[in-house]
Design an enzyme around this catalytic site. Structure first.
Site, PDB file in Angstrom:
ATOM      1  N   LYS A 212       0.940  -1.254  -0.107  1.00 14.20           N
ATOM      2  CA  LYS A 212       0.097  -0.083  -0.051  1.00 14.20           C
ATOM      3  C   LYS A 212       0.595   1.393   0.068  1.00 14.20           C
ATOM      4  O   LYS A 212       0.316   2.368  -0.495  1.00 14.20           O
ATOM      5  CB  LYS A 212      -0.833  -0.020   1.088  1.00 14.20           C
ATOM      6  CG  LYS A 212      -2.050  -1.246   0.995  1.00 14.20           C
ATOM      7  CD  LYS A 212      -3.197  -0.902   2.192  1.00 14.20           C
ATOM      8  CE  LYS A 212      -3.992  -1.907   2.222  1.00 14.20           C
ATOM      9  NZ  LYS A 212      -3.292  -3.298   2.760  1.00 14.20           N
TER      10      LYS A 212
ATOM     11  N   ALA B 202      15.526 -21.290  -3.201  1.00 17.12           N
ATOM     12  CA  ALA B 202      16.020 -20.314  -2.010  1.00 17.12           C
ATOM     13  C   ALA B 202      17.764 -19.872  -1.927  1.00 17.12           C
ATOM     14  O   ALA B 202      18.048 -19.487  -2.818  1.00 17.12           O
ATOM     15  CB  ALA B 202      15.441 -20.936  -0.788  1.00 17.12           C
TER      16      ALA B 202
ATOM     17  N   ASP C 131       4.334 -23.034  -9.128  1.00 14.05           N
ATOM     18  CA  ASP C 131       5.473 -22.353  -8.521  1.00 14.05           C
ATOM     19  C   ASP C 131       6.718 -22.963  -9.050  1.00 14.05           C
ATOM     20  O   ASP C 131       7.873 -22.363  -9.485  1.00 14.05           O
ATOM     21  CB  ASP C 131       5.411 -22.528  -6.774  1.00 14.05           C
ATOM     22  CG  ASP C 131       6.626 -22.024  -6.243  1.00 14.05           C
ATOM     23  OD1 ASP C 131       6.724 -20.709  -6.258  1.00 14.05           O
ATOM     24  OD2 ASP C 131       7.549 -22.430  -5.648  1.00 14.05           O
TER      25      ASP C 131
ATOM     26  N   LYS D 149      10.065 -21.650 -11.582  1.00 17.80           N
ATOM     27  CA  LYS D 149      11.311 -21.683 -11.298  1.00 17.80           C
ATOM     28  C   LYS D 149      12.004 -22.360 -12.426  1.00 17.80           C
ATOM     29  O   LYS D 149      13.098 -21.958 -12.981  1.00 17.80           O
ATOM     30  CB  LYS D 149      11.629 -22.699  -9.987  1.00 17.80           C
ATOM     31  CG  LYS D 149      11.049 -21.989  -8.819  1.00 17.80           C
ATOM     32  CD  LYS D 149      11.106 -22.793  -7.609  1.00 17.80           C
ATOM     33  CE  LYS D 149      10.799 -22.245  -6.494  1.00 17.80           C
ATOM     34  NZ  LYS D 149      10.666 -23.213  -5.164  1.00 17.80           N
TER      35      LYS D 149
HETATM   36  N1  LIG Z   1       9.500 -17.867   1.983  1.00 20.93           N
HETATM   37  C1  LIG Z   1      10.176 -18.506   1.169  1.00 20.93           C
HETATM   38  O1  LIG Z   1      10.738 -19.721   1.601  1.00 20.93           O
HETATM   39  C2  LIG Z   1      10.671 -18.077  -0.111  1.00 20.93           C
HETATM   40  C3  LIG Z   1      11.732 -18.901  -0.801  1.00 20.93           C
HETATM   41  C4  LIG Z   1      11.931 -18.599  -2.375  1.00 20.93           C
HETATM   42  C5  LIG Z   1      11.454 -17.244  -2.813  1.00 20.93           C
HETATM   43  N2  LIG Z   1      10.465 -16.581  -1.895  1.00 20.93           N
HETATM   44  C6  LIG Z   1       9.748 -15.554  -2.456  1.00 20.93           C
HETATM   45  O2  LIG Z   1      10.201 -14.237  -1.850  1.00 20.93           O
HETATM   46  C7  LIG Z   1       9.033 -13.523  -1.738  1.00 20.93           C
HETATM   47  C8  LIG Z   1       8.510 -12.986  -0.611  1.00 20.93           C
HETATM   48  O3  LIG Z   1       8.042 -14.076  -0.003  1.00 20.93           O
HETATM   49  P1  LIG Z   1       7.324 -13.924   1.561  1.00 20.93           P
HETATM   50  O4  LIG Z   1       6.937 -15.166   1.889  1.00 20.93           O
HETATM   51  O5  LIG Z   1       8.003 -13.048   2.154  1.00 20.93           O
HETATM   52  O6  LIG Z   1       5.630 -13.309   0.900  1.00 20.93           O
HETATM   53  P2  LIG Z   1       4.705 -12.587   1.884  1.00 20.93           P
HETATM   54  O7  LIG Z   1       5.180 -13.026   3.362  1.00 20.93           O
HETATM   55  O8  LIG Z   1       3.395 -12.884   1.159  1.00 20.93           O
HETATM   56  O9  LIG Z   1       5.155 -10.881   1.829  1.00 20.93           O
HETATM   57  C9  LIG Z   1       4.702 -10.291   0.366  1.00 20.93           C
HETATM   58  C10 LIG Z   1       5.197  -8.802   0.921  1.00 20.93           C
HETATM   59  O10 LIG Z   1       5.223  -8.065  -0.366  1.00 20.93           O
HETATM   60  C11 LIG Z   1       4.285  -6.886  -0.108  1.00 20.93           C
HETATM   61  N3  LIG Z   1       3.733  -6.477  -1.487  1.00 20.93           N
HETATM   62  C12 LIG Z   1       2.828  -6.971  -2.127  1.00 20.93           C
HETATM   63  N4  LIG Z   1       2.747  -6.348  -3.279  1.00 20.93           N
HETATM   64  C13 LIG Z   1       3.747  -5.193  -3.190  1.00 20.93           C
HETATM   65  C14 LIG Z   1       3.929  -4.229  -4.178  1.00 20.93           C
HETATM   66  N5  LIG Z   1       3.298  -3.920  -5.351  1.00 20.93           N
HETATM   67  N6  LIG Z   1       5.004  -3.530  -3.842  1.00 20.93           N
HETATM   68  C15 LIG Z   1       5.679  -3.772  -2.805  1.00 20.93           C
HETATM   69  N7  LIG Z   1       5.661  -4.552  -1.792  1.00 20.93           N
HETATM   70  C16 LIG Z   1       4.185  -5.235  -2.336  1.00 20.93           C
HETATM   71  C17 LIG Z   1       3.143  -7.162   0.628  1.00 20.93           C
HETATM   72  O11 LIG Z   1       2.943  -6.244   1.171  1.00 20.93           O
HETATM   73  P3  LIG Z   1       1.364  -6.355   2.658  1.00 20.93           P
HETATM   74  O12 LIG Z   1       2.226  -6.387   3.803  1.00 20.93           O
HETATM   75  O13 LIG Z   1       0.921  -4.744   2.296  1.00 20.93           O
HETATM   76  O14 LIG Z   1       0.600  -7.434   2.177  1.00 20.93           O
HETATM   77  C18 LIG Z   1       4.077  -7.973   1.753  1.00 20.93           C
HETATM   78  O15 LIG Z   1       4.716  -7.271   2.792  1.00 20.93           O
HETATM   79  C19 LIG Z   1       7.784 -14.239  -3.006  1.00 20.93           C
HETATM   80  O16 LIG Z   1       7.913 -13.707  -4.249  1.00 20.93           O
HETATM   81  C20 LIG Z   1       8.526 -15.541  -2.733  1.00 20.93           C
HETATM   82  O17 LIG Z   1       7.961 -16.281  -3.939  1.00 20.93           O
HETATM   83  C21 LIG Z   1      10.194 -17.119  -0.842  1.00 20.93           C
END
Ligand SMILES: NC(=O)c1ccc[n+]([C@@H]2O[C@H](COP(=O)([O-])OP(=O)(O)OC[C@H]3O[C@@H](n4cnc5c(N)ncnc54)[C@H](OP(=O)(O)O)[C@@H]3O)[C@@H](O)[C@H]2O)c1
Ligand SMILES: *[C@@H]1O[C@H](CO)[C@@H](O)[C@H](O)[C@H]1NC(C)=O
Ligand SMILES: *[C@@H]1O[C@H](CO)[C@@H](O)[C@H](O)[C@H]1NC(C)=O
Length: 346
Positions: free
Chosen positions: A46, A169, A205, A209
């Site tokens: 936001k 990751a 997903d 990748k």
């Molecule tokens: N967790 C893992 O193990 C893992 C591993 C490899 C890759 N990843 C990748 O890493 C990324 C983050 O994962 P996560 O688990 O941290 O996701 P998450 O908890 O869903 O967090 C996503 C964040 O992105 C914000 N966001 C959404 N739209 C946005 C925009 N337009 N501009 C800026 N910020 C925005 C969200 O805002 P709000 O807080 O306002 O909702 C939230 O803070 C993902 O793409 C995921 O695929 C994750």
């Protein structure tokens, strides 16, 4: 001391862990590299919170802690409107502001924009940053798995783009492939188990990748042209069957239909694995029969495993294996990517 200014987009599990790693690694970065990471902006879905003077100020460690606390309570950054000297921009102003900040910083010290969101809405900003010669680090797979046209704009300056955490990751997947490619080794085939199917029964997903890896190998491919075998039939999809019904009845039906395939594979000395296969112009995701004594065949639990077959690794493939998810390892991969860019900053 060299300062690396950065803007973080996305403050979820990974983004917050990254902020915490940045704070806890301050001494290591200063002592070993003479580097200080200077967080000048943090954005969620936001709004964007940024420092008053992008050239001299930064979000201090106390503010970083406060942001992490607030975000883990589920609040929005916009609720920090009256927080210290920081400025808060609404979503619609974010693109203009990051672009403006980037154009100033890129010309002076350099800037890294880090995408830890899970959104496609960041693609426009990232393209502008790439065009201006800024540095980009991604955990978010979407910018790299949009159209080929978007992809080309993003990888305009490959040396300024790092995205190790988008595949496996923290595992050194992208880096290892790049080293083979740059030394003229030819990669014939990559087979990989890249997700925990419990989180990704539809396979999308893994498909993202696989697409990232396939494009790295030079395939010019769109996401919707990847053949993805879903682990459930359409009639058990989220729109056709409730989660309760799926767990109570669906799963056992799936087990029965897979049991025959497991038995047939076993009679050939093989096992079934849900993997992506990238070979020649082929890129697909699905269940494959693989030798029981291969790295993928021996796989137990939720590790990610990648087998890379190339000229140098023909009989014995290069194996990359380990935990392929988790906020800590993913954020650590992002942080290592940022540090890897340090020579591009003045
Ligand atoms: N967790 C893992 O193990 C893992 C591993 C490899 C890759 N990843 C990748 O890493 C990324 C983050 O994962 P996560 O688990 O941290 O996701 P998450 O908890 O869903 O967090 C996503 C964040 O992105 C914000 N966001 C959404 N739209 C946005 C925009 N337009 N501009 C800026 N910020 C925005 C969200 O805002 P709000 O807080 O306002 O909702 C939230 O803070 C993902 O793409 C995921 O695929 C994750
Ligand atoms: C990652 O962070 C999210 C959000 O804080 C949390 O719900 C999730 O359990 C974390 N995952 C792991 C594996 O720690
Ligand atoms: C963007 O933010 C910077 C730093 O907070 C500020 O100086 C600048 O006026 C903002 N620009 C726009 C277009 O909002």
């Amino acid at each position: 001391m060299k300062s690396i200014p950065l803007i973080l987009m996305g403050c979820g599990g990974v983004g917050r862990q990254l902020l915490q790693h940045i704070v806890s690694c301050r001494d290591i970065h200063a002592l070993n590299y003479g580097v200080r990471l200077r967080v000048v902006g943090v954005a969620d879905s936001k709004s964007l919170l940024s420092v008053p003077d992008i050239f001299t100020t930064e979000l201090d460690d106390h503010s970083v802690d406060e942001i992490c606390r607030l975000k883990s309570n589920g609040s929005s950054l916009s609720s920090l409107t009256s927080y210290g000297d920081y400025q808060v921009f609404s979503n619609s102003e974010t693109i203009t502001n990051i672009t403006e900040v980037a154009s100033h910083l890129v010309r002076s010290t350099g800037l890294a924009v880090v995408d830890c969101s899970a959104s496609s809405d960041t693609i426009g900003i990232l393209q502008k940053v790439a065009e201006m010669n800024g540095c980009i680090v991604l955990a978010n797979k979407k910018p790299l798995t949009s159209s080929m046209e978007d992809y080309d704009k993003l990888v305009l300056h490959p040396r300024r783009l790092r995205h190790e955490s988008t595949v496996g990751a923290g595992l050194p997947v992208i880096m290892s492939i790049n080293r083979l490619l740059s030394s003229g080794d030819t990669i014939h085939r990559i087979v990989g188990s890249l997700s925990d199917p419990r989180d990704d029964l539809g396979g999308m997903d893994v498909a993202r990748k696989a697409l990232i890896v396939a494009r790295l190998l030079g395939q010019r491919l769109e996401l919707d042209s990847i053949k993805v075998e879903s682990l459930y039939p359409a009639e058990m999809g989220p729109n056709a069957m409730s989660v309760e019904d799926f767990l109570a009845n669906g799963v056992s039906q799936l087990d029965n239909s897979l049991a025959d395939r497991v038995e047939k594979a076993a009679s050939n000395g093989n096992v079934l694995r849900y993997v992506c296969v990238i070979e020649g112009s082929r890129c697909e995701v699905g269940i494959q029969e693989l030798p029981k004594n291969s790295a993928l065949g021996r796989l137990r639990g939720s590790d990610n495993v990648l087998e890379v077959y190339s000229r140098c690794y023909s009989e014995q493939p290069l194996i990359i294996q380990g935990a392929g998810a988790g906020n800590d390892t993913t954020a650590a991969g992002v942080l290592a990517d940022i540090l890897d860019l340090q020579d591009l900053f003045t």
